[in-house]
Design an enzyme around this catalytic site. Structure first.
Site, PDB file in Angstrom:
ATOM      1  N   LYS A 180     -69.481 -63.949  16.230  1.00 35.62           N
ATOM      2  CA  LYS A 180     -69.018 -63.166  17.287  1.00 35.62           C
ATOM      3  C   LYS A 180     -69.013 -61.204  16.571  1.00 35.62           C
ATOM      4  O   LYS A 180     -70.186 -60.960  16.534  1.00 35.62           O
ATOM      5  CB  LYS A 180     -67.040 -62.756  16.500  1.00 35.62           C
ATOM      6  CG  LYS A 180     -66.356 -63.952  16.340  1.00 35.62           C
ATOM      7  CD  LYS A 180     -66.077 -64.448  17.999  1.00 35.62           C
ATOM      8  CE  LYS A 180     -65.287 -65.177  17.837  1.00 35.62           C
ATOM      9  NZ  LYS A 180     -65.401 -66.822  17.999  1.00 35.62           N
TER      10      LYS A 180
HETATM   11  C1  LIG Z   1     -60.695 -68.244  21.660  1.00 34.48           C
HETATM   12  C2  LIG Z   1     -61.068 -68.480  20.817  1.00 34.48           C
HETATM   13  N1  LIG Z   1     -60.557 -68.326  20.231  1.00 34.48           N
HETATM   14  C3  LIG Z   1     -59.602 -69.114  19.536  1.00 34.48           C
HETATM   15  C4  LIG Z   1     -61.058 -69.185  18.260  1.00 34.48           C
HETATM   16  C5  LIG Z   1     -60.885 -69.768  17.187  1.00 34.48           C
HETATM   17  O1  LIG Z   1     -61.571 -68.252  16.255  1.00 34.48           O
HETATM   18  P1  LIG Z   1     -62.230 -69.141  14.472  1.00 34.48           P
HETATM   19  O2  LIG Z   1     -63.464 -69.994  14.741  1.00 34.48           O
HETATM   20  O3  LIG Z   1     -62.087 -67.481  14.047  1.00 34.48           O
HETATM   21  O4  LIG Z   1     -60.785 -70.143  14.340  1.00 34.48           O
HETATM   22  C6  LIG Z   1     -62.099 -68.494  18.987  1.00 34.48           C
HETATM   23  C7  LIG Z   1     -63.530 -68.635  17.969  1.00 34.48           C
HETATM   24  O5  LIG Z   1     -64.304 -69.125  18.446  1.00 34.48           O
HETATM   25  C8  LIG Z   1     -61.954 -68.275  20.260  1.00 34.48           C
HETATM   26  O6  LIG Z   1     -63.227 -67.489  20.920  1.00 34.48           O
END
Ligand SMILES: Cc1ncc(COP(=O)(O)O)c(C=O)c1O
Length: 369
Positions: A180
């Site tokens: 990210k």
């Molecule tokens: C659009 C979107 N939503 C939700 C997430 C979920 O985040 P995490 O991987 O930190 O749980 C991500 C991360 O990859 C994402 O790109």
């Protein structure tokens, strides 16, 4: 063969190492001062009144849905072009994700399609600022329903009114996985304006304990969705260099636009509309219709370039087909985009030589050298 170019690469330097070391040496590795310090700095950055640090973007989305009142048997209108987490959290809260098609240009939830998907069971709208592009918020807000924004890919983005994504008042969730805009290894942040939401999220991320209770007593059900002080200290150090990292991504994006200009049939990420600003996260291209996505990814791999199908349509994933009876043809814009989309290597410290190599490899794979 020259060095393989990875899809993503975090920027971690001495400041991050020192920040983590300081926490390790302090002896307070969790529930310590780095958590509120990171929350306050992050809230200020996006112009929100409050922020709550959580163990992942997914955890933040789930807590936010609960906080706006989503529960058993409800429907949540959302985008089928997203990382699967945004739909999974609805199911986890025993609600049904109701997909609506996307705008062919910005690839975010089409407000007219979202409006048409609303029923008397809809308890929230969950727009996704996909690939860092801000959703068209005004018409979604006009529907008068609670909103939870998936901003996991959109740190640094700006809405049409020029304000930072995350500062609109509705809960907005950011993700800090290592690919990210900034990272805490794993982690997430929910930003919002209401104090009642702060109390609820902070309690539910910590087994349902209120701030004034000791650990023997808990007045509601909760999770362990806490983020450690180690991660928060890393996050604070990353936040201090966020502008520099965002500028690096923006520079890499301009190099790609130059390097891929004129490739026939290739769709590049849409330019910013009006005052909207993309918070650059990934560089996703849509291949010409006659090219097979997976074969292209393999061919790029043989040339030392990592790429990835990004993103597959959620409603066509096995679980969603089986559980909700989804099939091809329901969301034609999303399906066409998903079938041809690949993410190319993209990170702040990408050199112009690396971007050139990716562009040359893609041109060669598409037969357009
Ligand atoms: C659009 C979107 N939503 C939700 C997430 C979920 O985040 P995490 O991987 O930190 O749980 C991500 C991360 O990859 C994402 O790109």
């Amino acid at each position: 063969m020259s060095e393989r170019i990875p899809l993503a690469k975090p920027v971690i330097g001495e400041a991050e190492e020192q920040a983590v070391l300081d926490v390790l040496r302090s002896g307070q590795l969790s529930l310590g001062p780095a958590v509120p310090a990171f929350e306050e700095a992050f809230a200020q950055r996006v112009g929100a009144t409050h922020a709550s640090a959580v163990s992942s973007g997914t955890a933040g989305l789930q807590l936010a849905l609960r906080a706006v009142g989503v529960s058993d048997g409800d429907e949540v209108v959302t985008s089928p072009l997203s990382f699967v987490a945004s739909a999974n959290v609805c199911v986890m809260e025993r609600a049904k994700p109701v997909f609506a098609d996307i705008d062919p240009l910005t690839l975010t939830l089409d407000p007219a399609a979202a409006a048409a998907a609303v029923t008397d069971k809809t308890s929230a709208i969950l727009p996704v600022h996909i690939f860092g592009y801000p959703s068209d918020m005004a018409p979604l807000e006009a529907l008068g329903l609670p909103i939870v924004e998936d901003a996991c890919e959109a740190l640094g983005a700006r809405y049409a009114d020029g304000t930072a994504v995350g500062g609109r008042g509705h809960p907005a969730i950011f993700g800090f996985y290592a690919n990210k805009q900034m990272t805490t290894g794993e982690g997430g942040m929910v930003t919002f304006n209401e104090s009642a939401i702060k109390l609820r999220i902070d309690s539910e991320r910590n087994q349902g304990r209120a701030p004034d209770m000791d650990w023997l007593d808990h007045d509601r059900l909760g999770f362990n969705f806490r983020l450690s002080d180690i991660a928060c200290a890393l996050g604070l150090a990353q936040l201090l260099r966020l502008d520099e990292m965002l500028a690096g991504r923006e520079r890499a994006a301009s190099l790609y636009y130059e390097g891929l200009a004129g490739v026939e049939g290739l769709n590049l990420p849409c330019p910013d509309r009006g005052d909207e600003r993309r918070g650059w996260f990934v560089f996703v291209v849509q291949l010409p219709a006659e090219f097979d996505r997976d074969a292209t990814i393999r061919a790029l791999g043989e040339l030392g370039i990592q790429s990835k199908p990004y993103l597959p349509a959620i409603h066509l994933m096995a679980y969603y087909r089986e559980q909700f009876g989804h099939k091809e043809g329901e969301f034609p814009v999303c399906e066409a985009v998903a079938a041809q989309s690949i993410a190319l290597p993209f990170f702040p410290e990408m050199t112009s030589g690396q971007v050139e190599r990716v562009c040359a490899a893609l041109r060669q794979t598409l037969g357009q050298t």
